[in-house]
Design an enzyme around this catalytic site. Structure first.
Site, PDB file in Angstrom:
ATOM      1  N   THR A  50       0.620  -1.027   0.176  1.00 42.59           N
ATOM      2  CA  THR A  50      -0.101   0.051   0.039  1.00 42.59           C
ATOM      3  C   THR A  50       0.835   1.002   0.177  1.00 42.59           C
ATOM      4  OG1 THR A  50      -0.222   0.067   2.547  1.00 42.59           O
ATOM      5  CG2 THR A  50      -1.787  -1.910   1.173  1.00 42.59           C
ATOM      6  N   ALA A  97       5.373 -11.048   4.546  1.00 47.41           N
ATOM      7  CA  ALA A  97       5.021 -12.626   5.285  1.00 47.41           C
ATOM      8  C   ALA A  97       4.672 -13.849   4.644  1.00 47.41           C
ATOM      9  CB  ALA A  97       3.738 -12.612   5.631  1.00 47.41           C
ATOM     10  N   LYS A 122      17.157 -20.112  11.722  1.00 50.20           N
ATOM     11  CA  LYS A 122      15.941 -19.013  12.690  1.00 50.20           C
ATOM     12  C   LYS A 122      15.272 -20.151  13.746  1.00 50.20           C
ATOM     13  CE  LYS A 122      13.728 -15.318  13.195  1.00 50.20           C
ATOM     14  NZ  LYS A 122      13.041 -14.967  12.383  1.00 50.20           N
ATOM     15  N   HIS A 165      15.951 -20.424  16.290  1.00 55.50           N
ATOM     16  CA  HIS A 165      15.782 -19.653  17.501  1.00 55.50           C
ATOM     17  C   HIS A 165      14.411 -19.622  17.360  1.00 55.50           C
ATOM     18  CE1 HIS A 165      14.423 -15.648  17.805  1.00 55.50           C
ATOM     19  NE2 HIS A 165      15.245 -15.129  18.587  1.00 55.50           N
ATOM     20  N   GLU A 182      12.165 -19.307  21.571  1.00 51.57           N
ATOM     21  CA  GLU A 182      11.809 -18.014  21.871  1.00 51.57           C
ATOM     22  C   GLU A 182      10.124 -18.824  21.367  1.00 51.57           C
ATOM     23  OE1 GLU A 182      10.193 -13.821  19.555  1.00 51.57           O
ATOM     24  OE2 GLU A 182      10.921 -15.419  17.997  1.00 51.57           O
ATOM     25  N   TYR A 183       9.408 -19.508  20.962  1.00 57.31           N
ATOM     26  CA  TYR A 183       8.109 -20.029  21.454  1.00 57.31           C
ATOM     27  C   TYR A 183       8.193 -20.514  23.399  1.00 57.31           C
ATOM     28  CZ  TYR A 183       5.412 -19.556  16.942  1.00 57.31           C
ATOM     29  OH  TYR A 183       5.397 -18.854  15.747  1.00 57.31           O
TER      30      TYR A 183
END
Length: 469
Positions: A39, A80, A186, A189, A193-194
């Site tokens: 956008t 995303a 990643k 990683h 993190e979770y």
């Protein structure tokens, strides 16, 4: 590929929180940027906020962005995962030989490797970048693991290191290996993190029941704990617990929906551990807990089961002590699990030295004193950091309180699956003779499977013909 050491003109595609902050970081470090977002309004918002407006322009299309960049071009994509494939496919047709794209989204490593092959056919470079520093790090100091052709990495390394965080004088952007290694690492990683978020959540849930303390009081307590833990996730928990909902005046924790939504990277970390045949129990337990929180049908049906008998609150000082010990020990052992998975990935996939990856994470969302300890222990232990003297001493300091925390949670009926599973992992690892002996005996009896023996090498089968069913 040509490597330029000076400021560059970089294209940034995707102006969400991380893309925007990385663009501002690039500007702060002397680079020029062309920005593109799905956008145009968002592009204009970002352009209005920059402190060097002469060094930032907007593009209405990917074609316009590509045309604005000098060759060899560098484009950073931060969109995303659902939109990454489409963006990269369009860029692949617009770019020229020796141009490079850095995919900084959470793409599955298998997708990254397929896209790299398609880019290579056109003489283009594609790096999968596991950006692990979150919104704050994108702005003030990037943490990332890069995967792909090492020559492509060398061409953009000066740019990445210019915007990277530095710990002990070394940049926290590292080369993780060929193919999709950057995104693969990643994923691990994100599994950590979770797990860290789930461990904090379990600690808070237990403390509220065991002490009756309000979220704001727990925020103050976690803030004190964090002087030692130095955990970024715990720091964010302090913010969340202290927040008051503007509309109701209630604690934010009591207003926010309790369905823990995930985007799949933690699940992929658990699957990756199973594929490598290592036990990253925290990853699977955290993902399962989040899935259960979203399963309204099971949760509605389970309310028919009686709750355990009521238990009075513990003295706050005792409960807080147990919670602190449980969280500190769990965070440490989760990092040990992640290091074991990284070490296994080196053997199976050829990824980078785990110590280098751990260094990059010292500026990531999972940074903590526990990570620093495991990083110090990694080089000397050949992947077996659980045996490092400093890790043993630190874990032993907390184990008594950790066990008492899990035991009390079971009695109270407070679900602490991640905390309990990490403790069970440690107990399973330290046991001289595991319950695997029983499993192997059962497999022999049920399926006639071969088994080893403790008294001599080889593979054996036992005849169960005369055994009773």
């Amino acid at each position: 590929m040509t490597t330029s050491m000076g400021p560059r003109h970089v294209g940034v595609v995707g102006l969400g929180p991380i893309g925007t902050n990385l663009a501002l970081n690039l500007l702060d470090t002397g680079h020029t940027v062309t920005l593109h977002n799905r956008t145009r309004g968002r592009t204009d918002e970002v352009l209005a906020s920059v402190t060097r407006p002469d060094a930032a322009t907007g593009a209405d299309s990917l074609a316009e962005l590509v045309a604005s960049l000098p060759r060899p071009r560098t484009v950073v994509v931060l969109v995303a995962p659902t939109g990454t494939g489409e963006v990269l496919a369009e860029l692949r047709e617009l770019l020229d030989s020796e141009d490079t794209v850095v995919d900084g989204g959470n793409s599955p490593h298998e997708d990254t490797e397929q896209r790299q092959a398609a880019f290579a056919l056109r003489g283009l470079g594609l790096l999968g970048a596991g950006v692990a520093s979150g919104v704050d790090g994108a702005r003030r100091g990037l943490s990332a693991t890069l995967g792909g052709d090492i020559e492509v990495y060398a061409a953009v390394r000066p740019l990445l290191e210019a915007v990277a965080a530095r710990v002990d004088g070394e940049p926290c952007c590292v080369y993780a290996g060929a193919g999709g290694a950057g995104h693969y690492v990643k994923t691990i990683h994100n599994g950590v993190e979770y797990a860290q978020m789930q461990l904090v959540a379990e600690t808070v849930a237990w403390l509220r029941g065991a002490t009756g303390l309000a979220p704001a009081d727990l925020a103050d307590e976690l803030d004190r704990w964090n002087q030692e833990l130095r955990s970024y996730v715990v720091r964010t928990a302090v913010d969340a617990l202290a927040r008051v909902d503007e509309e109701t005046g209630a604690p934010f924790l009591d207003v926010v929906d309790d369905r823990a939504v995930q985007h799949g990277s933690g699940r992929r970390a658990a699957i990756g551990a199973l594929d490598l045949e290592v036990a990253s129990t925290a990853f699977s337990e955290a993902s399962s807990a989040w899935y259960l929180s979203c399963d309204r049908q099971v949760r509605a049906a389970a309310t028919a089961h009686p709750a355990p008998p009521h238990h009075s609150a513990l003295p706050a000082c005792d409960a807080l002590r147990l919670g602190r010990h449980a969280l500190a020990a769990s965070l440490l052992v989760v990092h040990a699990q992640a290091h074991r998975q990284l070490a296994a990935a080196v053997e199976r996939r050829g990824t980078a030295d785990p110590a280098a990856v751990l260094h990059s994470w010292r500026a990531a969302c999972i940074r903590s004193s526990s990570l620093d300890l495991v990083h110090r222990s990694a080089a000397a232990r050949d992947g077996q950091v659980l045996g490092a003297p400093e890790v043993v001493r630190e874990t032993a300091r907390h184990t008594g309180g950790w066990r008492a925390f899990v035991a009390d949670a079971v009695v109270r009926g407070v679900a602490v699956p991640c905390t309990a599973s990490v403790l069970a992992y440690l107990d399973g690892a330290r046991t001289a003779r595991s319950s695997g002996a029983v499993v192997q005996a059962l497999r022999s009896r049920l399926g006639g499977n071969p088994h080893g023996r403790v008294d001599r090498p080889g593979s054996f089968r036992t005849d169960w013909t005369e055994a009773r069913a």
